[in-house]
Design a protein around this motif. Structure first.
Motif, PDB file in Angstrom:
ATOM      1  N   PHE A  44      -8.379  -2.921  -5.228  1.00 46.01           N
ATOM      2  CA  PHE A  44      -9.734  -3.240  -4.790  1.00 46.01           C
ATOM      3  C   PHE A  44      -9.749  -3.451  -3.266  1.00 46.01           C
ATOM      4  CE2 PHE A  44     -12.781  -6.660  -3.696  1.00 46.01           C
ATOM      5  CZ  PHE A  44     -13.964  -6.039  -4.049  1.00 46.01           C
ATOM      6  N   TRP A  45      -8.743  -4.181  -2.784  1.00 42.43           N
ATOM      7  CA  TRP A  45      -8.604  -4.461  -1.354  1.00 42.43           C
ATOM      8  C   TRP A  45      -8.363  -3.171  -0.557  1.00 42.43           C
ATOM      9  CZ3 TRP A  45      -9.552  -8.056   2.118  1.00 42.43           C
ATOM     10  CH2 TRP A  45      -8.869  -8.043   3.340  1.00 42.43           C
ATOM     11  N   PHE A  46      -7.480  -2.326  -1.052  1.00 38.69           N
ATOM     12  CA  PHE A  46      -7.187  -1.055  -0.359  1.00 38.69           C
ATOM     13  C   PHE A  46      -8.446  -0.196  -0.274  1.00 38.69           C
ATOM     14  CE2 PHE A  46      -2.669  -1.265  -2.308  1.00 38.69           C
ATOM     15  CZ  PHE A  46      -2.288  -2.190  -1.359  1.00 38.69           C
ATOM     16  N   ARG A  47      -9.220  -0.186  -1.369  1.00 42.56           N
ATOM     17  CA  ARG A  47     -10.430   0.616  -1.398  1.00 42.56           C
ATOM     18  C   ARG A  47     -11.398   0.106  -0.342  1.00 42.56           C
ATOM     19  NH1 ARG A  47     -11.583   0.287  -6.793  1.00 42.56           N
ATOM     20  NH2 ARG A  47      -9.943   1.790  -7.212  1.00 42.56           N
ATOM     21  N   ARG A  48     -11.535  -1.228  -0.278  1.00 47.99           N
ATOM     22  CA  ARG A  48     -12.440  -1.825   0.710  1.00 47.99           C
ATOM     23  C   ARG A  48     -12.025  -1.503   2.129  1.00 47.99           C
ATOM     24  NH1 ARG A  48     -14.418  -7.950   0.413  1.00 47.99           N
ATOM     25  NH2 ARG A  48     -14.081  -7.624   2.615  1.00 47.99           N
ATOM     26  N   LYS A  49     -10.715  -1.440   2.331  1.00 45.74           N
ATOM     27  CA  LYS A  49     -10.175  -1.162   3.668  1.00 45.74           C
ATOM     28  C   LYS A  49     -10.103   0.327   3.966  1.00 45.74           C
ATOM     29  CE  LYS A  49      -9.461  -5.239   5.246  1.00 45.74           C
ATOM     30  NZ  LYS A  49     -10.000  -5.677   6.536  1.00 45.74           N
ATOM     31  N   GLY A  50     -10.574   1.148   3.017  1.00 47.51           N
ATOM     32  CA  GLY A  50     -10.545   2.592   3.216  1.00 47.51           C
ATOM     33  C   GLY A  50      -9.155   3.185   3.196  1.00 47.51           C
ATOM     34  N   LEU A  51      -8.251   2.534   2.470  1.00 47.27           N
ATOM     35  CA  LEU A  51      -6.864   3.026   2.415  1.00 47.27           C
ATOM     36  C   LEU A  51      -6.582   3.830   1.153  1.00 47.27           C
ATOM     37  CD1 LEU A  51      -5.139  -0.304   3.523  1.00 47.27           C
ATOM     38  CD2 LEU A  51      -5.389   1.746   4.917  1.00 47.27           C
TER      39      LEU A  51
ATOM     40  N   CYS B 261       0.838  -1.208   0.000  1.00 47.67           N
ATOM     41  CA  CYS B 261       0.000   0.000   0.000  1.00 47.67           C
ATOM     42  C   CYS B 261       0.874   1.261   0.000  1.00 47.67           C
ATOM     43  CB  CYS B 261      -0.921  -0.006   1.212  1.00 47.67           C
ATOM     44  SG  CYS B 261      -2.128   1.327   1.152  1.00 47.67           S
ATOM     45  N   PRO B 262       0.672   2.131  -0.991  1.00 41.67           N
ATOM     46  CA  PRO B 262       1.481   3.353  -1.019  1.00 41.67           C
ATOM     47  C   PRO B 262       1.178   4.273   0.161  1.00 41.67           C
ATOM     48  CG  PRO B 262      -0.185   3.374  -2.757  1.00 41.67           C
ATOM     49  CD  PRO B 262      -0.270   2.038  -2.109  1.00 41.67           C
ATOM     50  N   SER B 263       2.142   5.097   0.524  1.00 36.75           N
ATOM     51  CA  SER B 263       1.917   6.090   1.575  1.00 36.75           C
ATOM     52  C   SER B 263       0.892   7.105   1.097  1.00 36.75           C
ATOM     53  CB  SER B 263       3.208   6.832   1.910  1.00 36.75           C
ATOM     54  OG  SER B 263       4.288   5.950   2.038  1.00 36.75           O
ATOM     55  N   ALA B 264       0.884   7.380  -0.208  1.00 37.15           N
ATOM     56  CA  ALA B 264      -0.056   8.350  -0.772  1.00 37.15           C
ATOM     57  C   ALA B 264      -0.371   8.002  -2.222  1.00 37.15           C
ATOM     58  CB  ALA B 264       0.539   9.750  -0.695  1.00 37.15           C
ATOM     59  N   PHE B 265      -1.544   8.432  -2.661  1.00 36.21           N
ATOM     60  CA  PHE B 265      -1.964   8.263  -4.059  1.00 36.21           C
ATOM     61  C   PHE B 265      -2.009   9.649  -4.701  1.00 36.21           C
ATOM     62  CE2 PHE B 265      -3.770   4.721  -1.748  1.00 36.21           C
ATOM     63  CZ  PHE B 265      -3.654   3.647  -2.617  1.00 36.21           C
ATOM     64  N   ALA B 266      -1.549   9.760  -5.938  1.00 36.28           N
ATOM     65  CA  ALA B 266      -1.649  11.045  -6.640  1.00 36.28           C
ATOM     66  C   ALA B 266      -2.405  10.827  -7.937  1.00 36.28           C
ATOM     67  CB  ALA B 266      -0.263  11.601  -6.923  1.00 36.28           C
ATOM     68  N   SER B 267      -3.093  11.869  -8.409  1.00 37.30           N
ATOM     69  CA  SER B 267      -3.887  11.745  -9.634  1.00 37.30           C
ATOM     70  C   SER B 267      -2.987  11.734 -10.866  1.00 37.30           C
ATOM     71  CB  SER B 267      -4.880  12.902  -9.717  1.00 37.30           C
ATOM     72  OG  SER B 267      -4.181  14.120  -9.595  1.00 37.30           O
TER      73      SER B 267
END
Ligand SMILES: [Mg+2]
Length: 184
Positions: free
Chosen positions: A161-168, A7-13
């Motif tokens: 998909f997993w990160f999204r489900r976990k709210g990450l 899981c990345p520390s941050a997501f950028a557009s």
């Protein structure tokens, strides 16, 4: 949990969407950058204007940058790095930690002040996290890519998909490690 390492520390557009002042506020002034589909399109020599402008604004802030790429095409890598005025590491063998260590050595960087930016979870993010660095995932610039990369995208989609489900998946950077532990 093991998925945390992916899981990345941050997501950028996008690359240009990365807030350089926010990074500096976090004490980050060394950037390890992926090449293909992060700075330039796969196999292409052209540097998009947006990439050149973003790199320039990082340099204007006194940041040091190094491209760490798994490419074997050193001619192309050196051409792009030369035009951007950044360091480069060819055949970085990401996600192995060696390439990240070499990039930090070249820049004279320390771990706490270094971020990794890339479009692939299994190489850039996983490797950067293993090396204990702040990691930022950007979407790939273009769908055209190496067949092996296309395959790893399937795994990446499952992870996302997993990160999204976990709210990450928020675009907001996650809090520092210590804070996260307290909340868990
Ligand atoms: Mg890439």
């Amino acid at each position: 949990m093991i998925t945390r390492l992916f899981c990345p520390s941050a997501f950028a557009s996008s690359l240009s969407g990365i807030d350089l002042d926010d990074l500096r506020a976090r004490g980050i002034d060394f950037l390890i950058l992926d090449l293909d589909n992060t700075l330039a399109e796969w196999q292409r020599y052209e540097i998009p204007d947006a990439t050149a402008a973003w790199v320039k604004s990082a340099q204007d802030r006194g940041m040091k940058l190094c491209i760490a790429s798994n490419t074997r095409n050193s001619r192309r890598l050196e051409s792009i790095a030369g035009r951007l005025g950044v360091y480069s590491i060819c055949r970085a063998l990401k996600p192995r930690m060696r390439g990240f260590a070499l990039a930090m050595e070249l820049m004279g960087a320390v771990r706490a002040r270094t971020a990794v930016i890339g479009d692939q979870i299994l190489t850039d993010i996983f490797g950067g996290n293993r090396a204990g660095l702040y990691t930022i995932l950007v979407p790939p610039m273009h769908p055209r890519e190496f067949i092996g990369t296309k395959l790893s995208r399937i795994v990446e989609r499952l992870l996302l998909f997993w990160f999204r489900r976990k709210g990450l998946m928020g675009t907001k950077p996650k809090p520092p490690q210590s804070e996260r532990k307290e909340r868990a």
